[in-house]
Design a protein around this motif. Structure first.
Motif, PDB file in Angstrom:
ATOM      1  N   GLN A  28      47.708  31.203  -5.274  1.00 54.50           N
ATOM      2  CA  GLN A  28      46.979  32.248  -4.553  1.00 54.50           C
ATOM      3  C   GLN A  28      47.771  32.701  -3.338  1.00 54.50           C
ATOM      4  N   TYR A  29      48.116  33.981  -3.304  1.00 55.54           N
ATOM      5  CA  TYR A  29      48.855  34.546  -2.189  1.00 55.54           C
ATOM      6  C   TYR A  29      47.892  35.008  -1.101  1.00 55.54           C
ATOM      7  N   GLY A  30      48.362  35.009   0.128  1.00 55.40           N
ATOM      8  CA  GLY A  30      47.553  35.539   1.202  1.00 55.40           C
ATOM      9  C   GLY A  30      47.828  37.008   1.468  1.00 55.40           C
ATOM     10  N   GLU A  31      48.751  37.603   0.728  1.00 52.58           N
ATOM     11  CA  GLU A  31      49.169  38.977   0.981  1.00 52.58           C
ATOM     12  C   GLU A  31      48.353  39.942   0.131  1.00 52.58           C
ATOM     13  N   PRO A  32      47.606  40.844   0.751  1.00 61.02           N
ATOM     14  CA  PRO A  32      46.747  41.765   0.004  1.00 61.02           C
ATOM     15  C   PRO A  32      47.535  42.571  -1.024  1.00 61.02           C
ATOM     16  N   GLY A  33      46.961  42.724  -2.191  1.00 60.22           N
ATOM     17  CA  GLY A  33      47.571  43.543  -3.238  1.00 60.22           C
ATOM     18  C   GLY A  33      48.433  42.791  -4.209  1.00 60.22           C
ATOM     19  N   THR A  34      48.801  41.539  -3.892  1.00 58.15           N
ATOM     20  CA  THR A  34      49.724  40.816  -4.755  1.00 58.15           C
ATOM     21  C   THR A  34      49.098  40.480  -6.097  1.00 58.15           C
ATOM     22  N   GLU A  35      47.841  40.042  -6.091  1.00 59.63           N
ATOM     23  CA  GLU A  35      47.197  39.697  -7.358  1.00 59.63           C
ATOM     24  C   GLU A  35      47.097  40.912  -8.265  1.00 59.63           C
ATOM     25  N   ALA A  36      46.680  42.044  -7.731  1.00 58.87           N
ATOM     26  CA  ALA A  36      46.586  43.258  -8.540  1.00 58.87           C
ATOM     27  C   ALA A  36      47.958  43.650  -9.080  1.00 58.87           C
ATOM     28  N   ALA A  37      48.993  43.442  -8.289  1.00 56.77           N
ATOM     29  CA  ALA A  37      50.345  43.812  -8.712  1.00 56.77           C
ATOM     30  C   ALA A  37      50.809  42.971  -9.904  1.00 56.77           C
ATOM     31  N   VAL A  38      50.634  41.649  -9.834  1.00 61.22           N
ATOM     32  CA  VAL A  38      51.128  40.817 -10.934  1.00 61.22           C
ATOM     33  C   VAL A  38      50.303  41.033 -12.202  1.00 61.22           C
ATOM     34  N   ARG A  39      49.038  41.381 -12.038  1.00 58.47           N
ATOM     35  CA  ARG A  39      48.233  41.717 -13.226  1.00 58.47           C
ATOM     36  C   ARG A  39      48.724  43.046 -13.834  1.00 58.47           C
ATOM     37  N   ARG A  40      49.119  43.967 -12.981  1.00 56.34           N
ATOM     38  CA  ARG A  40      49.666  45.233 -13.469  1.00 56.34           C
ATOM     39  C   ARG A  40      50.975  45.011 -14.214  1.00 56.34           C
ATOM     40  N   TYR A  41      51.839  44.144 -13.679  1.00 58.06           N
ATOM     41  CA  TYR A  41      53.091  43.841 -14.383  1.00 58.06           C
ATOM     42  C   TYR A  41      52.797  43.265 -15.770  1.00 58.06           C
ATOM     43  N   ALA A  42      51.894  42.292 -15.817  1.00 58.21           N
ATOM     44  CA  ALA A  42      51.573  41.627 -17.080  1.00 58.21           C
ATOM     45  C   ALA A  42      51.018  42.621 -18.098  1.00 58.21           C
ATOM     46  N   ALA A  43      50.171  43.550 -17.634  1.00 55.45           N
ATOM     47  CA  ALA A  43      49.573  44.529 -18.545  1.00 55.45           C
ATOM     48  C   ALA A  43      50.615  45.485 -19.119  1.00 55.45           C
ATOM     49  N   ALA A  44      51.730  45.667 -18.400  1.00 51.57           N
ATOM     50  CA  ALA A  44      52.776  46.579 -18.859  1.00 51.57           C
ATOM     51  C   ALA A  44      53.652  45.969 -19.949  1.00 51.57           C
ATOM     52  N   TYR A  45      53.524  44.673 -20.179  1.00 51.35           N
ATOM     53  CA  TYR A  45      54.350  44.000 -21.195  1.00 51.35           C
ATOM     54  C   TYR A  45      53.691  44.172 -22.558  1.00 51.35           C
ATOM     55  N   ASP A  46      54.424  44.760 -23.506  1.00 56.21           N
ATOM     56  CA  ASP A  46      53.806  45.105 -24.781  1.00 56.21           C
ATOM     57  C   ASP A  46      54.194  44.191 -25.942  1.00 56.21           C
TER      58      ASP A  46
END
Length: 417
Positions: free
Chosen positions: A45-63
């Motif tokens: 768990q990161y303390g930096e806002p937006g990091t969780e949404a970012a890594v989920r976005r990266y994962a969703a882009a993998y096809d």
């Protein structure tokens, strides 16, 4: 102290093995979903806002697979250590390592081939502790570092030049200490907790040599660490600040003219002080010395218990080798960090000018990482000795001789594993 882009959260450590090793691994029961292999990817768990949404976005882009991101609050190291002993853990996981135990215990997969053709583009200082027996066991994600901030106006008023040697740092801290302002802040314990091996590297030494021997069995080590006590004895150090070294508040609020902190603090310092500050590596000491900054990086690793190792490796290569856009976004859009790839660090707009560009050059020219063979037992022994040297004025020579003896035995043990 191992340097990373954030501090692991201590709360929630009682999640225990049920959470760490239960069915909630991020994978489907049959290991696939919608015709694609399902992979579980763990992050702490990161303390930096937006990091969780970012890594989920990266994962969703993998096809090529269905990647299920797990955000793991609590004692992440404990959770992953337990999960790696089961078949229900992650396929891919973020790790402040991998550790020597994980590598020697066969818990992580060899990722050497993922860096074919690009290995030289990864910062060598942070790649070194991911390497064992000539093989790479984790792909570095971002680089973090610590260094010295100094207030230009306060140095100018005192007629002090930015220190280039440890002797000059001692003198500068003394000259800058006046009224309610201390010359230097190294943490509320006087620096024992945060400095670690940095002064040894500044003396031209190391914690562990390239061939696995003790790197500070040298009179220069005692000479250098003894100068840290001089800072304490001169009462040049700020102690008892409202927040510790990782927070730049003591520096930005004028409680100290110089402070040791991290790259993550740079945006706050810039906002508070504008151009009234500069940055320096830890200054060199002695004729064989060199400036020094500690660096560290979390890495992506693949569990040896994964039933889909080939697919997991392909995903790690895609995210942390091929997708330069995601790598730069991860480093600089959520907090302030340096990409692990040298080419990305050079071209990133936010790192091209001012203090940020200086720090990138420090990392490239003077960065060192805690060696893989430097075990937690040795870290504790060394830090305890450093604390006694700084605060109590204990003999640096005697303290270090004891640590050297312990280190020789410990290094011999781990090399025999």
């Amino acid at each position: 102290m191992t340097i990373s882009r954030r501090t692991l959260l201590g709360s929630g450590a009682a999640l225990g093995l049920l959470t760490a090793c239960g069915s909630n691994s991020g994978r489907s029961k049959d290991g696939s979903t919608g015709g694609k292999v399902a992979l579980g990817h763990w992050y702490h768990q990161y303390g930096e806002p937006g990091t969780e949404a970012a890594v989920r976005r990266y994962a969703a882009a993998y096809d090529r697979a269905k990647v299920n991101v797990q955000w793991r609050p609590g004692n992440y190291d404990q959770q992953t250590a337990a999960a790696l002993l089961t078949d229900a853990g992650p396929d891919v996981f973020e790790v402040n390592g991998p550790t020597l135990d994980q590598i020697q215990g066969g818990q992580v997969v060899d990722l050497t081939s993922l860096l074919d053709g690009v290995k030289d583009d990864f910062n060598p200082a942070v790649l070194a502790p991911k390497t064992y027996d000539g093989r790479i066991w984790g792909v570095p994600q971002v680089v973090d570092t610590q260094f010295l901030y100094y207030r230009k106006s306060l140095l100018a008023a005192a007629g002090v030049q930015p220190p280039a040697t440890l002797d000059q740092l001692v003198d500068a801290a003394r000259a800058l200490t006046r009224d309610r302002v201390k010359g230097l802040f190294l943490g509320n314990d006087g620096g024992a907790g945060v400095l670690g091996g940095t002064p040894l590297y500044a003396a031209g030494l190391s914690l562990v040599t390239a061939d696995g021997a003790v790197g500070f069995d040298d009179p220069a080590a005692a000479r250098t660490l003894g100068k840290l006590h001089q800072l304490y004895a001169d009462k040049s150090l700020l102690l008892g600040a409202p927040s510790d070294w990782s927070d730049p508040a003591a520096f930005t609020q004028g409680l100290t003219a110089m402070q040791w902190s991290g790259l993550w603090a740079l945006p706050a310092v810039l906002k508070a002080l504008g151009d009234d500050f500069g940055v320096l590596p830890f200054p060199k000491d002695g004729p064989g010395g060199r400036p020094s900054v500690p660096v560290g990086a979390y890495a992506a690793a693949v569990s040896a218990r994964s039933k889909h190792q080939a697919e997991a490796k392909a995903y790690v290569k895609w995210l942390w080798v091929e997708r330069a856009d995601f790598q730069e976004d991860f480093a600089l859009s959520y907090g302030f960090h340096i990409p692990a790839r040298l080419s990305l660090a050079r071209r990133a707009a936010k790192l091209r000018e001012g203090a940020a560009a200086d720090v990138v050059s420090f990392v490239t020219d003077h960065g060192y990482a805690q060696p893989l063979l430097w075990t937690p037992a040795l870290q504790t022994a060394y830090q305890d000795a450093l604390n006694r040297i700084i605060k109590d004025g204990a003999s640096a020579d005697s303290e270090l001789r004891a640590v050297v003896r312990r280190a020789k035995d410990e290094l011999q043990r781990v090399k025999k594993h």
